[in-house]
Scaffold this active site. Structure first.
Site, PDB file in Angstrom:
ATOM      1  N   ASN A 430       0.631  -1.342   0.277  1.00 21.19           N
ATOM      2  CA  ASN A 430      -0.157   0.220  -0.108  1.00 21.19           C
ATOM      3  C   ASN A 430       0.975   1.547  -0.292  1.00 21.19           C
ATOM      4  O   ASN A 430       1.900   1.460   1.035  1.00 21.19           O
ATOM      5  CB  ASN A 430      -0.871  -0.010   1.283  1.00 21.19           C
ATOM      6  CG  ASN A 430      -1.524   1.004   1.479  1.00 21.19           C
ATOM      7  OD1 ASN A 430      -2.137   1.801   0.737  1.00 21.19           O
ATOM      8  ND2 ASN A 430      -1.326   2.174   1.643  1.00 21.19           N
ATOM      9  N   GLU A 431       0.742   1.686  -1.332  1.00 17.43           N
ATOM     10  CA  GLU A 431       1.626   3.181  -1.285  1.00 17.43           C
ATOM     11  C   GLU A 431       3.414   2.894  -1.186  1.00 17.43           C
ATOM     12  O   GLU A 431       3.647   4.157  -1.297  1.00 17.43           O
ATOM     13  CB  GLU A 431       0.844   4.354  -0.211  1.00 17.43           C
ATOM     14  CG  GLU A 431      -0.745   4.583  -0.341  1.00 17.43           C
ATOM     15  CD  GLU A 431      -1.729   5.721   0.123  1.00 17.43           C
ATOM     16  OE1 GLU A 431      -1.115   5.810   1.195  1.00 17.43           O
ATOM     17  OE2 GLU A 431      -2.871   5.881  -0.634  1.00 17.43           O
ATOM     18  N   ASP A 432       3.078   1.961  -1.279  1.00 16.83           N
ATOM     19  CA  ASP A 432       4.904   2.672  -1.030  1.00 16.83           C
ATOM     20  C   ASP A 432       5.693   2.746  -1.762  1.00 16.83           C
ATOM     21  O   ASP A 432       6.496   3.717  -1.885  1.00 16.83           O
ATOM     22  CB  ASP A 432       5.154   0.808  -0.936  1.00 16.83           C
ATOM     23  CG  ASP A 432       5.127   0.579   0.388  1.00 16.83           C
ATOM     24  OD1 ASP A 432       4.393   1.601   1.555  1.00 16.83           O
ATOM     25  OD2 ASP A 432       5.731  -0.620   0.553  1.00 16.83           O
ATOM     26  N   SER A 485       0.158  -0.839  -4.488  1.00 20.63           N
ATOM     27  CA  SER A 485      -1.481   0.260  -4.768  1.00 20.63           C
ATOM     28  C   SER A 485      -1.271   1.394  -4.045  1.00 20.63           C
ATOM     29  O   SER A 485      -0.738   1.595  -2.996  1.00 20.63           O
ATOM     30  CB  SER A 485      -2.559  -0.567  -3.937  1.00 20.63           C
ATOM     31  OG  SER A 485      -3.729   0.336  -4.317  1.00 20.63           O
ATOM     32  N   HIS A 502      -4.857   6.439  -5.920  1.00 15.64           N
ATOM     33  CA  HIS A 502      -5.058   6.431  -4.569  1.00 15.64           C
ATOM     34  C   HIS A 502      -5.656   7.972  -4.955  1.00 15.64           C
ATOM     35  O   HIS A 502      -4.718   8.608  -5.503  1.00 15.64           O
ATOM     36  CB  HIS A 502      -4.566   6.783  -3.779  1.00 15.64           C
ATOM     37  CG  HIS A 502      -4.465   4.755  -3.235  1.00 15.64           C
ATOM     38  ND1 HIS A 502      -3.522   4.547  -2.221  1.00 15.64           N
ATOM     39  CD2 HIS A 502      -4.762   3.971  -4.306  1.00 15.64           C
ATOM     40  CE1 HIS A 502      -3.915   3.359  -1.968  1.00 15.64           C
ATOM     41  NE2 HIS A 502      -4.384   2.549  -2.885  1.00 15.64           N
TER      42      HIS A 502
END
Length: 808
Positions: A430-432, A485, A502
Site C-alpha cells: 500500500n502506497e510504497d 497500490s 489513490h
C-alpha cells in the site's frame, strides 16, 4: 496407527513483566488467544486504552517485554506417534522454551510454527512451556540503528516499524492508536498423530462456456508412508458430486482430478449465487480413518483486464466472463487488540458489506492477513477480496534475514488463503511506490535486473517485483498479482490512464488554518494530521455551522455522505465509458477503535450516513442527476447565470431492461415545481453500463431564478427503482427551515416500526439515529414532495425514534 488428536492449550496460562525476576508476580490469563493488553485489563492493571486519554496511560506497556507460562500434562501418546506443538501466531519476537530448553525463536507475527516435541516430552507428567516476548518497539529501533545507510522514509508511525514483521498499524496511524501488543495472538495446541493432512488445495479450470470444470485436488501428507491412500470427495449442498482415491507419492502429495459437468459457479453478490463446494480429504489405515480435512471452494474464473483503450490502459475485474464494477471499501483490522475479533463479528462485518451493496473489500497492507473466518464469510456472501501483502507507506529494508522471513511469510499465507474464491487479486503493498516518488528514491523501470534493485535506495522493489510475484505464481498461479497500490506499469502513481490510483485530493492538500470548536477528547481520538482545519474547511464551505455538539457531529456526517455520493456517482457513470473507471474502494469501511476517521461504519458496527449514500449509488439500477460544479468561493457568492446538467442511468444488470425516467425541478423554499417536469417513457437501459438521458443541457437562471433541486426517479415495472437529487450548492445558502416533514408509523410492534415518510418541501439527509441493537433499513434520505419513502426500524423496543435532517 492412531488418529490425529488435538489438545488445546488455550487454558492454564499465566504471565508477568519479563523483567520481573521476583517469582511472585505471575498473573492469570483468562484464555488464549490473547495479547498482553487484554490480560492486563483482566487483572485490573490497565485501564481500557479505547476510553478517554487512557491510550497515553498505556504507553508503558509498549516499552516492556513479557513472559507467558503454561504447566501442562503430557497427552496420551500411542506407539509410533509424534507430538507437535503448533502455534498459529506469536506476536512478535518470541523465544519458546519447553522445560527450560529453547525450541523455537520467532520474529514474524504473520507466521505459524510447528515444533516436533516428541523427544522433549518423553517423560510423563507435567511439563513447563514458557514464552518470552521481547519488546517489538525497542527491537525495531535497534534494527533501524544497525542499518543507518538505509533511507527510512515513511508515512505514519515510527519508521523503525519497517524493520519488523508486525502489524504496522500497531505503531499508530492517522486513524488509530499506538498499541504495541505482544502475546499468543492465535491458537496454540498439541497435535498427536502418526500421519496427517498438512495441506489441501485445488486448481480449477473452467471451460469458456462454463459447461465443464476440471478440479484438481492436492493433498499434502505429513508422516505418511508411500502405501497410504488419500480419498478426496467433492460435495455440493451436502450431496456428493464426485469421489476418488489416490496413492500418496514419494513427495508426500496425492492428486485427484474431478470433471464436473454444468458446475454451479461462484459469483459476487448481485451477479449470481456465491456457490461453494466442499472439498474433503481423508487418510485411512484400512478401515480406520487417521485424519480428515475439508475446505469450502468455489468454481469461477477471475481476471484483471488490462487492455489499451481510448483513455490509456484499462484496469477492471472480470468474473466468469462478466465485467464487474467493483464498488466497495478498504478494510483495516477491526480491532487494535486482535483477539477481540470473533468469527461472529467478522460475519456481521461481511453482512454489512452486502447490505451496503459493496461487491469488493480491500484488505489493506498495514494490518494483518486476516483470520480464516473473515475470508470464509466473504466466500459465503459473495464479497470479492483485494488482498494486499503486509507492507504500507514506507521504504522497507531488505537485509537477507528479513527477505527470508518475508518469503516464508508469503508462502505460509498464500498457501493458507489460496482456496478462497473471494480472493481475486494479490497486491504487493500500500502506497510504497508513492513513498518512493515523494522522497526521490531510485526507480528505473527499464532496469529489469533484480539484483540491481537491491543496491539502490529503494531496495523494496525486489520484494514487490520479484519475491512476492514468484510466490504467487508458484502457489496461486491463477490469481492475478499487482506490484502495489497504486501502481501502473512503472508510471507515476497518480497517472489516471493506467493501473489503479489513490484519490486524495478531497482531503489532503493545502488547507488554511481555522479554529474549530474545542473538544479535547474528540480531537485525541482523531489521528489524522490537521483534521480540525480540514473538517472545518469542508463544513464551512457547505453547511451552516452550529455550536451544538450533536448537530455538529450530524453535519460532519452529512458532508461525508455527500462527498462519498458525489465521487461514487461520477465513477460509476464512467464505468459505461469504455470501462474508464473499473470501480472504487473507499477509505475506509471500518475502525480499529472508537475513533473519528473516514470509516463509514463505526467500531461498534453502526453504519454512518455515508454507508447508506454509497449503498444507493451502488444499486443494480442507479439514476444520477448532476449540475456542473460552480465555485462560489471564486465568484464571491455571485450567482451563476446558467448551468449545465446531465442525467443518466448506471446498471449492473446483465440484461437490458426498460423503464420510465422522471425529472422534476422543485423550489427548495416551497416545494412547488418551478417548471414542468420532464418524462421519458420506455427508456432502454443498457446492460452492465451507462445510459445517458441528458448530456450537458442548460438551466437558464434568469428564467428559473428560485433555488431548486433536480429530483430524478427511475421507474421499472411500475415501481420506483432508483432516485437521485441534485441540490443547489452550497447548502449554507439555502433556507431549510419549515420543511413540513411527516413521519407516520404504518406498522408498529415491540421490535419493529414501519415508517412512511413524506414532506411539503425538500428535505436533505434525513438520518435515523443508530444505536446498539437497532437496525435501520435506510437512512441519509432525501425526501421530495409527492414522493413518499419507506423505512423500517428494528430493535427500538419502546425507545423513542430519533432523527435529524439538515436545517432541522
Amino acid at each position: 496407527m492412531s488418529r490425529l488428536n488435538q489438545h488445546s492449550l488455550s487454558n492454564g496460562w499465566s504471565f508477568k513483566d519479563g523483567q520481573d525476576e521476583s517469582g511472585n508476580s505471575w498473573m492469570s490469563v483468562p484464555a488464549i488467544p490473547s495479547v498482553v493488553h487484554q490480560d492486563l485489563l483482566a487483572n485490573k492493571k490497565l485501564k481500557d486504552p479505547f476510553i478517554g486519554f487512557n491510550e497515553l496511560n498505556s504507553k508503558w506497556v509498549n516499552e516492556k517485554s513479557w513472559t507467558y507460562r503454561n504447566v501442562f500434562q503430557k497427552p496420551e501418546v500411542a506407539p509410533g506417534s509424534i507430538i507437535v506443538l503448533a502455534f498459529d501466531g506469536l506476536d512478535t519476537f518470541a523465544k519458546v522454551k519447553l522445560d527450560g530448553n529453547i525450541i523455537l525463536e520467532s520474529n514474524n507475527m504473520f507466521l505459524a510454527h510447528r515444533v516436533d516435541v516428541t523427544k522433549a516430552l518423553e517423560a510423563d507428567g507435567e511439563h513447563i512451556l514458557e514464552i518470552d516476548f521481547d519488546c517489538a518497539m525497542l527491537r525495531a529501533q535497534e534494527l533501524r540503528d544497525q542499518d543507518p545507510k538505509h533511507k527510512w522514509a515513511s508515512f505514519n508511525g515510527d519508521p523503525a516499524r519497517m524493520s519488523v514483521r508486525k502489524a504496522q498499524y500497531h505503531w499508530g496511524w492517522d486513524w488509530g492508536p499506538t498499541l504495541m501488543t505482544a502475546g499468543i495472538w492465535r491458537d496454540v495446541r498439541l497435535e498427536v498423530y502418526t500421519t496427517r493432512i498438512a495441506d489441501l488445495w485445488m486448481e480449477v479450470q473452467l471451460t469458456g462456456d462454463h459447461q465443464e470444470a476440471t478440479v484438481s485436488a492436492f493433498v499434502e501428507v505429513d508422516g505418511a508412508a508411500g502405501s497410504h491412500k488419500a480419498k478426496c470427495t467433492l460435495s455440493l449442498r451436502g450431496r456428493e458430486v464426485a469421489s476418488e482415491q489416490s496413492t500418496v507419492g514419494e513427495g508426500g502429495t496425492a492428486k485427484v482430478t474431478f470433471k464436473i459437468k454444468n458446475p454451479s459457479l461462484w459469483w459476487p453478490h448481485g451477479y449470481g449465487d456465491p456457490t461453494l463446494y466442499e472439498l474433503s480429504a481423508s487418510l485411512a489405515d484400512g478401515h480406520k480413518e487417521l485424519h480428515h480435512a475439508s475446505k469450502k471452494i468455489g468454481i469461477r474464473t477471475a481476471e484483471v483486464v488490462q487492455q489499451p483503450d481510448k483513455h490509456g490502459k484499462s484496469f477492471f475485474f472480470r468474473i466468469n466472463g462478466v465485467d464487474i464494477f467493483c464498488g466497495g471499501s478498504c478494510w483495516i483490522p477491526a480491532d487494535s487488540i486482535l483477539p477481540n475479533i470473533t468469527p461472529e463479528r467478522y460475519q456481521k462485518w461481511a453482512e454489512l458489506m452486502v447490505t451496503g451493496r459493496q461487491v469488493m473489500t480491500r484488505v489493506w497492507g498495514g494490518g494483518i492477513y486476516e483470520d480464516d473466518s473473515f475470508y470464509s464469510a466473504c466466500d459465503e456472501l459473495g464479497v470479492m477480496v483485494w488482498q494486499d501483502f503486509m507492507f504500507a507507506c514506507g521504504n522497507y529494508p531488505t537485509w537477507p534475514e528479513l527477505l527470508e522471513s518475508i518469503r516464508r511469510e508469503a508462502v505460509y499465507n498464500v498457501s493458507r488463503l489460496r482456496h478462497h474464491p473471494s480472493i481475486v487479486i494479490y497486491v504487493g503493498n500500500n502506497e510504497d511506490y508513492q513513498v518512493q516518488e515523494q522522497n526521490g528514491l531510485t526507480y528505473n523501470f527499464e532496469d529489469k535486473n533484480p539484483e540491481n534493485w537491491l543496491k539502490t535506495d529503494f531496495p523494496a522493489r525486489y520484494i514487490y517485483e520479484k519475491l512476492l510475484p514468484e510466490v504467487v505464481k508458484e502457489l496461486a498461479p491463477d490469481t492475478f498479482y499487482h506490484p502495489g497500490s497504486p501502481w501502473g506499469d512503472g508510471k507515476i502513481t497518480s497517472d489516471p490512464t493506467v493501473g489503479d490510483l489513490h484519490q486524495w485530493n478531497v482531503w489532503h492538500g493545502k488547507q488554511e488554518k481555522y479554529q474549530v470548536y474545542e473538544s479535547h477528547i474528540i480531537d485525541f481520538h482523531n489521528k489524522a494530521d490537521g483534521h480540525e482545519r480540514r473538517i472545518a474547511t469542508y463544513l464551512i464551505e457547505n453547511v451552516r455551522m452550529t455550536t451544538d455538539l450533536e448537530t455538529y457531529i450530524y453535519i460532519t456526517q452529512v458532508v461525508q455522505a455527500e462527498a462519498m455520493m458525489y465521487g461514487y456517482r461520477s465513477w460509476r457513470r464512467q464505468w459505461g465509458d469504455d470501462r474508464r473507471c473499473g470501480g472504487s474502494l473507499l477509505w475506509q469501511m471500518n475502525d480499529c477503535w472508537p475513533g473519528i476517521s473516514w470509516a463509514i461504519v463505526d467500531y461498534y458496527l453502526r453504519p454512518k450516513p455515508a454507508f447508506y449514500a454509497v449503498a444507493r449509488v451502488l444499486k443494480p439500477l442507479a439514476i444520477g442527476v448532476q449540475r456542473e460544479h460552480y465555485d462560489w468561493s471564486v465568484t464571491h457568492a455571485e450567482s451563476p447565470k446558467t448551468s449545465k446538467y446531465s442525467l443518466w442511468i448506471a446498471s449492473s444488470l446483465l440484461k437490458e431492461v426498460s423503464g420510465k425516467v422522471e425529472l422534476r425541478f422543485i423550489y427548495v423554499q416551497t416545494g412547488l415545481e418551478v417548471r414542468e417536469q420532464r418524462v421519458w417513457n420506455d427508456v432502454r437501459i443498457q446492460a452492465n453500463g451507462t445510459t445517458d438521458i441528458i448530456v450537458d443541457d442548460i438551466i437558464d437562471y434568469t428564467v428559473y431564478s428560485e433555488p431548486h433541486v433536480l429530483a430524478a426517479r427511475l421507474w421499472v415495472d411500475n415501481e420506483v427503482a432508483a432516485r437521485d437529487v441534485d441540490w443547489p450548492q452550497p447548502f449554507k445558502y439555502l433556507d431549510l427551515s419549515e420543511r413540513g416533514l411527516n413521519i407516520q408509523r404504518d406498522f408498529e410492534s415491540d421490535d419493529l416500526q414501519s415508517l412512511r415518510v413524506s414532506t411539503r418541501a425538500p428535505v436533505k439527509c434525513l438520518v435515523f439515529e443508530e444505536r446498539d441493537g437497532i437496525k435501520v433499513s435506510d437512512s441519509a434520505m432525501d425526501i421530495m414532495p409527492g414522493d413518499e419513502q419507506f423505512a423500517t426500524i428494528m430493535g427500538l423496543k419502546g425507545d423513542s425514534l430519533k432523527y435529524k435532517y439538515l436545517g432541522q
